[in-house]
Design a protein around this motif. Sequence first.
Motif, PDB file in Angstrom:
ATOM      1  N   TYR A  28      66.411  61.601 114.313  1.00 30.04           N
ATOM      2  CA  TYR A  28      66.033  62.330 115.521  1.00 30.04           C
ATOM      3  C   TYR A  28      67.200  62.841 116.366  1.00 30.04           C
ATOM      4  O   TYR A  28      66.967  63.656 117.272  1.00 30.04           O
ATOM      5  N   LEU A  29      68.408  62.369 116.123  1.00 30.47           N
ATOM      6  CA  LEU A  29      69.527  62.786 116.964  1.00 30.47           C
ATOM      7  C   LEU A  29      70.365  63.842 116.258  1.00 30.47           C
ATOM      8  O   LEU A  29      70.435  63.864 115.025  1.00 30.47           O
ATOM      9  N   PRO A  30      71.005  64.744 117.014  1.00 31.71           N
ATOM     10  CA  PRO A  30      71.746  65.857 116.403  1.00 31.71           C
ATOM     11  C   PRO A  30      72.926  65.367 115.567  1.00 31.71           C
ATOM     12  O   PRO A  30      73.740  64.569 116.033  1.00 31.71           O
ATOM     13  N   ALA A  31      73.018  65.889 114.346  1.00 28.42           N
ATOM     14  CA  ALA A  31      74.041  65.412 113.417  1.00 28.42           C
ATOM     15  C   ALA A  31      75.430  65.899 113.777  1.00 28.42           C
ATOM     16  O   ALA A  31      76.429  65.283 113.374  1.00 28.42           O
ATOM     17  N   ASP A  32      75.549  66.993 114.535  1.00 23.33           N
ATOM     18  CA  ASP A  32      76.848  67.607 114.796  1.00 23.33           C
ATOM     19  C   ASP A  32      77.428  67.236 116.159  1.00 23.33           C
ATOM     20  O   ASP A  32      78.377  67.860 116.617  1.00 23.33           O
ATOM     21  N   ARG A  33      76.872  66.223 116.827  1.00 22.08           N
ATOM     22  CA  ARG A  33      77.359  65.849 118.161  1.00 22.08           C
ATOM     23  C   ARG A  33      77.650  64.339 118.247  1.00 22.08           C
ATOM     24  O   ARG A  33      77.070  63.638 119.084  1.00 22.08           O
ATOM     25  N   PRO A  34      78.540  63.810 117.420  1.00 20.70           N
ATOM     26  CA  PRO A  34      78.782  62.361 117.472  1.00 20.70           C
ATOM     27  C   PRO A  34      79.390  61.886 118.787  1.00 20.70           C
ATOM     28  O   PRO A  34      79.087  60.776 119.247  1.00 20.70           O
ATOM     29  N   LEU A  35      80.248  62.709 119.412  1.00 20.62           N
ATOM     30  CA  LEU A  35      80.857  62.291 120.671  1.00 20.62           C
ATOM     31  C   LEU A  35      79.821  62.243 121.792  1.00 20.62           C
ATOM     32  O   LEU A  35      79.759  61.279 122.567  1.00 20.62           O
ATOM     33  N   TRP A  36      78.987  63.290 121.887  1.00 20.75           N
ATOM     34  CA  TRP A  36      77.914  63.268 122.879  1.00 20.75           C
ATOM     35  C   TRP A  36      76.890  62.184 122.546  1.00 20.75           C
ATOM     36  O   TRP A  36      76.336  61.538 123.448  1.00 20.75           O
ATOM     37  N   GLY A  37      76.634  61.986 121.251  1.00 18.21           N
ATOM     38  CA  GLY A  37      75.696  60.935 120.870  1.00 18.21           C
ATOM     39  C   GLY A  37      76.159  59.569 121.335  1.00 18.21           C
ATOM     40  O   GLY A  37      75.361  58.759 121.848  1.00 18.21           O
ATOM     41  N   ALA A  38      77.459  59.288 121.174  1.00 18.10           N
ATOM     42  CA  ALA A  38      78.000  58.007 121.629  1.00 18.10           C
ATOM     43  C   ALA A  38      78.012  57.921 123.147  1.00 18.10           C
ATOM     44  O   ALA A  38      77.691  56.875 123.733  1.00 18.10           O
ATOM     45  N   ALA A  39      78.395  59.033 123.820  1.00 18.72           N
ATOM     46  CA  ALA A  39      78.463  59.021 125.285  1.00 18.72           C
ATOM     47  C   ALA A  39      77.092  58.818 125.907  1.00 18.72           C
ATOM     48  O   ALA A  39      76.939  58.054 126.877  1.00 18.72           O
TER      49      ALA A  39
END
Length: 326
Positions: A28-39
């Motif tokens: 469900y989470l965007p694959a191309d945004r690991p930094l925003w995903g972690a933040a």
Amino acid sequence: MEANVRWVLLTALAPLAWGANYYVTHAYLPADRPLWGAALRALPAAVLLLALARRRPHGPWWWRSAVLGLLNTAAFFVLLYLASQLLPTSTAATVMAASPLAMLLAARLLAGQHPHPAHLAGAVAGLAGVALAVLGATGAPDWAGLAASTGAMLVSSVGYVLSARWREGAEPLAATAWQLSAGALVLLPLAAAVEGAPPPLDTPTLLAFGYSALVATALAFACWFAGLRHLPAGTVGLLGLLNPLAGVLLGTALGGEALGARQAVGLALVAAGILLGRPRNRPGAPAGPGEPADGAADQAVDQPADGAVGAVAVPAGPDLSGRRGP
């Protein structure tokens, strides 16, 4: 007995939430945004835990929180996000299940602590299980995902060893809130600079981020700390095995991933390795509720993470032979 059952059920929520977070991130989470995903995982959890802890860092905990936040939050959350996106949920959960075994290497290199032979046997069994699970997966393994998963294990293991040695002067929930805050302060400007604006938050994505931050981080950490205070460390460690189990079952049941015989054997070997390395009672020193099973000299690591599977006790002194993984 009834009270212990309630604490067991409450504590079990943590590894179940961590195991489910592999699937939530992958699906469900965007694959191309690991930094925003972690933040976006770290910041809401930090705010909530700070409100609960109601304490600020003091003395050396200002710089300790920065170091641990960089390792246990910023680096770990980014690498775990990448691993969850690049690997099938069942594979990511199985690989990260070996994180307690990586702690043995980190403790040996950083603190000169010599593991017990049983822990070495557990490490060999666990690594063999990971190899079987990865090689038994359908298709060629994603080497970038495996590198991210391995990196997550290494940075979290170093962070756990440092957390155990720096535990004086900080209540566990407060220390975790400080680490999450420090990590979020690093991740937010880095995400904006590298990835631009935050990802679009439609309803499924918003709910997924809410689960990752509030359930799999803030609530799970609070439940884990409660278990460490009211249950023997050996019991908490065994409950940690629910982490990879939940990840594998959700990956196969909801993600349509095939669980082959080699992967099943691999997961069983990982579980056996962790059981070999779990805390044991010393003669004449039975563990009671809320006490580490190794005796009074051993202390359970209080900073869990999604890869944390058991309750590895790290002594306050220089020897690891007495002997987590969330």
